[in-house]
Design a protein around this motif. Sequence first.
Motif, PDB file in Angstrom:
ATOM      1  N   HIS A 232       2.991  11.566   3.625  1.00 20.16           N
ATOM      2  CA  HIS A 232       1.820  10.772   4.027  1.00 20.16           C
ATOM      3  C   HIS A 232       0.559  11.301   3.352  1.00 20.16           C
ATOM      4  O   HIS A 232      -0.282  10.514   2.882  1.00 20.16           O
ATOM      5  CB  HIS A 232       1.664  10.811   5.550  1.00 20.16           C
ATOM      6  CG  HIS A 232       0.420  10.140   6.041  1.00 20.16           C
ATOM      7  ND1 HIS A 232       0.309   8.775   6.199  1.00 20.16           N
ATOM      8  CD2 HIS A 232      -0.804  10.651   6.392  1.00 20.16           C
ATOM      9  CE1 HIS A 232      -0.901   8.472   6.618  1.00 20.16           C
ATOM     10  NE2 HIS A 232      -1.596   9.590   6.747  1.00 20.16           N
ATOM     11  N   PHE A 233       0.433  12.615   3.282  1.00 15.94           N
ATOM     12  CA  PHE A 233      -0.738  13.222   2.644  1.00 15.94           C
ATOM     13  C   PHE A 233      -0.852  12.786   1.183  1.00 15.94           C
ATOM     14  O   PHE A 233      -1.934  12.412   0.707  1.00 15.94           O
ATOM     15  CB  PHE A 233      -0.629  14.748   2.742  1.00 15.94           C
ATOM     16  CG  PHE A 233      -1.538  15.491   1.801  1.00 15.94           C
ATOM     17  CD1 PHE A 233      -2.912  15.500   1.982  1.00 15.94           C
ATOM     18  CD2 PHE A 233      -1.011  16.178   0.706  1.00 15.94           C
ATOM     19  CE1 PHE A 233      -3.753  16.176   1.101  1.00 15.94           C
ATOM     20  CE2 PHE A 233      -1.837  16.868  -0.169  1.00 15.94           C
ATOM     21  CZ  PHE A 233      -3.209  16.855   0.027  1.00 15.94           C
ATOM     22  N   VAL A 234       0.252  12.824   0.451  1.00 12.45           N
ATOM     23  CA  VAL A 234       0.235  12.456  -0.968  1.00 12.45           C
ATOM     24  C   VAL A 234      -0.125  10.985  -1.154  1.00 12.45           C
ATOM     25  O   VAL A 234      -0.903  10.631  -2.056  1.00 12.45           O
ATOM     26  CB  VAL A 234       1.606  12.771  -1.607  1.00 12.45           C
ATOM     27  CG1 VAL A 234       1.714  12.130  -2.990  1.00 12.45           C
ATOM     28  CG2 VAL A 234       1.806  14.279  -1.706  1.00 12.45           C
ATOM     29  N   GLN A 235       0.414  10.112  -0.308  1.00 15.41           N
ATOM     30  CA  GLN A 235       0.093   8.695  -0.431  1.00 15.41           C
ATOM     31  C   GLN A 235      -1.390   8.434  -0.169  1.00 15.41           C
ATOM     32  O   GLN A 235      -2.016   7.592  -0.823  1.00 15.41           O
ATOM     33  CB  GLN A 235       0.931   7.873   0.561  1.00 15.41           C
ATOM     34  CG  GLN A 235       2.435   8.015   0.395  1.00 15.41           C
ATOM     35  CD  GLN A 235       2.912   7.596  -0.983  1.00 15.41           C
ATOM     36  OE1 GLN A 235       2.641   6.479  -1.432  1.00 15.41           O
ATOM     37  NE2 GLN A 235       3.616   8.490  -1.664  1.00 15.41           N
ATOM     38  N   GLU A 236      -1.968   9.183   0.774  1.00 21.41           N
ATOM     39  CA  GLU A 236      -3.389   9.031   1.075  1.00 21.41           C
ATOM     40  C   GLU A 236      -4.257   9.587  -0.055  1.00 21.41           C
ATOM     41  O   GLU A 236      -5.290   9.020  -0.391  1.00 21.41           O
ATOM     42  CB  GLU A 236      -3.724   9.766   2.373  1.00 21.41           C
ATOM     43  CG  GLU A 236      -3.194   9.103   3.628  1.00 21.41           C
ATOM     44  CD  GLU A 236      -4.002   7.877   4.001  1.00 21.41           C
ATOM     45  OE1 GLU A 236      -5.218   8.006   4.238  1.00 21.41           O
ATOM     46  OE2 GLU A 236      -3.419   6.777   4.027  1.00 21.41           O
TER      47      GLU A 236
END
Length: 345
Positions: A232-236
């Motif tokens: 999720h962090f990378v997508q954000e």
Amino acid sequence: MMQDQIDQYTAEINAFSPANADELETFRIKFLGTKGIIKDLFEQFKTVSSEEKRTFGKVLNQFKQLAEAKHQDLQESFKSEVENSKSEIDLTLPGDNFQVGSRHPLSLVRNEIIDIFKRLGFTVAEGPEIEDDWHNFSALNFPEEHPARDMQDTFFIKKNNGKDDIALRTHTSSVQVRMMENGKPPFRAIMPGRVYRNEAISARAHCFFHQVEGLYIDENVSFADLKQTLYHFVQELYGEGTKVRFRPSYFPFTEPSAEMDVSCTICKGSGCNMCKYSGWVEILGCGMVDPNVLENCGIDSKVYTGFAFGMGMERIANLKYVIRDLRLFSENDERFLKQFQTEII
């Protein structure tokens, strides 16, 4: 003698006509200052005979009043001139240009990372940059013979070959130890900060850099929770569609451990010198907190589990802004910093 001096100075005061405020200030210091002429005359007055003191005292006071009045009148005159000049300002003239500031690229990246994890419920924790052996190494399961303890990697302030060693922290994991020692689970926090390692400075390495580490400890925390959080962090951070892969690795304080790669944001996976033509760039290390670390910090490893991760802010900024030389982050070169002026403070 004193009378002659007063007559001479009186003539000088009456003839004084300053051209600007600086000359007036020089006049004030000369006559009215703490080491000025009037102060000196009053010191001389102490030596005058009792019979002459009444006469000279009156003259001396009149002279002092003359100097003060002269200074006051000229000061008011200059003040009026300044006010008149302000009232005559042409408001139709264009204003003076001034340079718009911006945040440092590392600050931009730091703030974005914090915002992403705050939305996931993580708080921000900080700790000292000078640490003892326990918080920097021993509590994190580093054996005494571990290479990271060697002088070539660590800036030691006090080296006693044991638990009394004091050094500049080599990672912000020491903040995790302090959090676990001083609190009770659950923990969900990130730890941004500067760290230090004894490395040769080059385009790809520096003796100080910045990390963001994260820690989540609770009951029934699994590796799946770690993977989903970081995905999720990378997508954000880099946008939807960014690919992620985990590779097995080793860290003393996590087991199992992994390194996480993302598809290169510069070449979109096709291959470039940033990703060494592999299409992938490693951005962080992670893993499940080793039970020994939990027990070292007074946490029951049979009840609680958790994961930890750590990333370098410079690496994140490299991918986000295509900055290929780490030295640029600390050189304060205006030509470099001006590129981020669109990010206004």
